[in-house]
Design a protein around this motif. Structure first.
Motif, PDB file in Angstrom:
ATOM      1  N   ARG A  23      46.833  -0.181  -4.853  1.00 25.21           N
ATOM      2  CA  ARG A  23      46.519   0.745  -5.719  1.00 25.21           C
ATOM      3  C   ARG A  23      46.094   1.812  -5.065  1.00 25.21           C
ATOM      4  NH1 ARG A  23      41.965  -2.008  -8.930  1.00 25.21           N
ATOM      5  NH2 ARG A  23      41.439  -2.518  -6.870  1.00 25.21           N
ATOM      6  N   ASP A 117      36.948   0.588 -15.097  1.00 27.65           N
ATOM      7  CA  ASP A 117      37.307  -0.688 -15.448  1.00 27.65           C
ATOM      8  C   ASP A 117      38.559  -1.592 -14.959  1.00 27.65           C
ATOM      9  OD1 ASP A 117      35.238   0.137 -17.338  1.00 27.65           O
ATOM     10  OD2 ASP A 117      36.747   0.253 -18.930  1.00 27.65           O
ATOM     11  N   ASN A 118      39.226  -0.953 -14.119  1.00 25.38           N
ATOM     12  CA  ASN A 118      40.330  -1.794 -13.221  1.00 25.38           C
ATOM     13  C   ASN A 118      39.694  -1.438 -11.666  1.00 25.38           C
ATOM     14  OD1 ASN A 118      42.791  -2.525 -14.824  1.00 25.38           O
ATOM     15  ND2 ASN A 118      41.865  -0.501 -15.667  1.00 25.38           N
ATOM     16  N   SER A 390      47.922  -1.399 -16.043  1.00 28.41           N
ATOM     17  CA  SER A 390      47.132  -1.483 -17.116  1.00 28.41           C
ATOM     18  C   SER A 390      47.781  -1.046 -18.459  1.00 28.41           C
ATOM     19  CB  SER A 390      45.920  -0.910 -16.665  1.00 28.41           C
ATOM     20  OG  SER A 390      44.910  -0.912 -17.909  1.00 28.41           O
TER      21      SER A 390
END
Length: 510
Positions: A23, A117-118, A390
């Motif tokens: 990421r 939130d990720n 997501s």
């Protein structure tokens, strides 16, 4: 059988770990009133150079058909952060001041909350301009109380910046929920020797009345240590300082997201003295050159800290150039709007076609590309979601369409859903492929342009292509009333029918 299940579980765990390790860190640099022609790589006749923006294009992708979702500050920032058109909210025209209920409602997904939130660390450094809640009224503030309804409530872990544009007051260096030095004195616009606009700089007065006596206008709140030309330096310093604290985490699998909305080249045009005399476009050119310099500082930091390869840098502007673009053509031969019609506030391309670059060494294939596929700033939410694997819920990113495949696949055939543009006075336009229909608005009639043959929107061809206009009119009506432009369950707009929807009726809206 059990061994197979264990093997599949191990593979699944390793797959998640691999995705997490890949990421990217993400930095979104958002300038203010910078036109398409204010990047030298997009404007061969530019009267100043922007080497760091040019580097983003050379080492990444230059999107030449990229659009903000509105043509002024507040609604564009809402669209960028939420993936939803701002005209779906209660804000139908214009912008906010410094103090107002935040336009982003609690619970609405933002770029920051998605990434937080990720597993991301998240920060916002710069100009907010979406509404804040201060304790007390002007002149009767309690600055010991925390600021509410602000970036820390919308997905950001850290905030340093200012509430809105400098002409709205409540000017101080806010960090977290408090001003480092509270805005307890007063000032107003003062003459600007380097441009046609104004300055916000000392001396300041003790009361609003004293400001009116001194410069003829009532005072607005300002901190004693605030001065306009320090914004770019302070914002860049703080962004780098925060990223430094998150460097080790980023290298260990917890990436960071930084939203860095600069105040330039919006008024006041106030380049630091070391940039005076640079370029051939007066104070405005100097200010863009200074902005470019601070972009370079971010890039140098990433390189020095070993973060360069897997950090995505997105650079774009909130809308087209301020009206002074017309004077720059006369005085310097510089077209801030590039080859396009109009500028800030306008429904035409110069109002919403903006510079847009993405650099990500680890993730962009065949860097140095120029991409003419249409994208919108609202699309960042869906794009980031796809990159981190997501899914977006039905009530988030209603107008956000991922363009992630463009980054990894040079030959990708990206066809955007119809794009809705919106001017500061409430007029709409819809673009689908080469066709752009500017909607009727009160007494203004429809206009149809073929952007392929007429990118400057000089010739209205409505009379020759009525069937195309009818198709587009039907499409925009559906997009407005469905509460979304992307596939999914119908969503509600925040209001009922409003008068700017001249081409449709209240019954059509329902």
């Amino acid at each position: 059988m059990k061994l197979n299940h264990i093997a599949l579980l191990i593979l699944s765990i390793f797959s998640v770990i691999a995705r997490a390790d890949n990421r990217p860190n993400i930095i979104v640099i958002y300038t203010d009133d910078q036109g398409y022609g204010d990047a030298s790589c997009l404007n061969p006749n530019a009267k100043f150079q922007t080497p760091n923006l040019d580097r983003l294009a050379k080492e990444g992708i230059a999107f030449t058909n990229a659009h903000c979702s509105d043509t002024v500050c507040t609604p564009s920032r809402y669209g960028l952060l939420t993936g939803r058109y701002s005209w779906r909210t209660t804000l139908k025209t214009g912008v906010f001041g410094a103090e107002r209920e935040c336009l982003i409602k609690d619970g609405r997904m933002t770029l920051a909350s998605l990434l937080r939130d990720n597993g991301y660390n998240t920060a916002m450094v710069g100009k907010w301009h979406l509404g804040m809640d201060f304790s007390g009224d002007a002149g009767k503030r309690d600055w010991t109380q925390p600021v509410k309804d602000m970036p820390l409530d919308k997905g950001f872990d850290y905030f340093f910046g200012i509430p809105a544009s400098l002409n709205y007051g409540v000017l101080a260096w806010f960090e977290g929920r408090h001003a480092k030095v509270p805005p307890t004195v007063y000032t107003n616009k003062k003459p600007n020797k380097r441009h046609v606009d104004y300055r916000i700089m000392p001396p300041y007065q003790a009361t609003p009345q004293a400001t009116k006596k001194a410069i003829g206008k009532p005072g607005m709140e300002v901190a004693p240590d605030f001065i306009d030309n320090q914004c770019l330096t302070r914002f860049t310093d703080k962004a780098i300082e925060w990223m430094t604290t998150k460097r080790d985490a980023a290298k260990s699998g917890k990436p960071f997201f930084v939203y860095l909305p600069f105040t330039s080249p919006h008024y006041p045009v106030c380049p630091l003295p070391e940039f005076h005399g640079m370029g051939e476009c007066g104070g405005y050119g100097e200010f863009v050159i200074e902005t470019d310099y601070h972009v370079g500082r971010i890039l140098r930091f990433l390189d020095a800290e070993g973060l360069d390869d897997n950090t995505m840098v997105v650079f774009t502007s909130d809308n087209g150039p301020e009206k002074s673009w017309q004077q720059r053509i006369k005085d310097f031969g510089h077209h801030s709007n590039g080859p396009y019609r109009g500028g800030k506030r306008d429904i035409y391309e110069g109002g919403h076609r903006v510079p847009f670059f993405i650099r990500w060494p680890a993730g962009i294939k065949s860097p140095g590309r120029i991409c003419d596929d249409q994208i919108c700033q609202t699309d960042l939410l869906a794009t980031f979601a796809q990159l981190i694997d997501s899914d977006l819920p039905n009530d988030a990113g209603e107008d956000s369409q991922s363009f992630a495949t463009i980054l990894s696949t040079p030959a990708a055939d990206h066809k955007r859903l119809p794009l809705i543009s919106h001017s500061s006075n409430g007029r709409f336009a819809i673009t689908d492929g080469v066709w752009k229909l500017v909607m009727s608005h009160r007494k203004q009639k429809e206009e149809l342009y073929n952007l392929s043959s007429d990118p400057g929107e000089t010739t209205n061809v409505l009379a020759q292509h009525e069937a195309t206009a009818t198709r587009l009119r039907t499409a925009i009506t559906e997009i407005v009333r469905n509460g979304r432009s992307t596939p999914g369950a119908k969503q509600s707009n925040d209001t009922g029918y409003w008068n700017d929807l001249t081409w449709m009726t209240d019954d059509d809206f329902r």
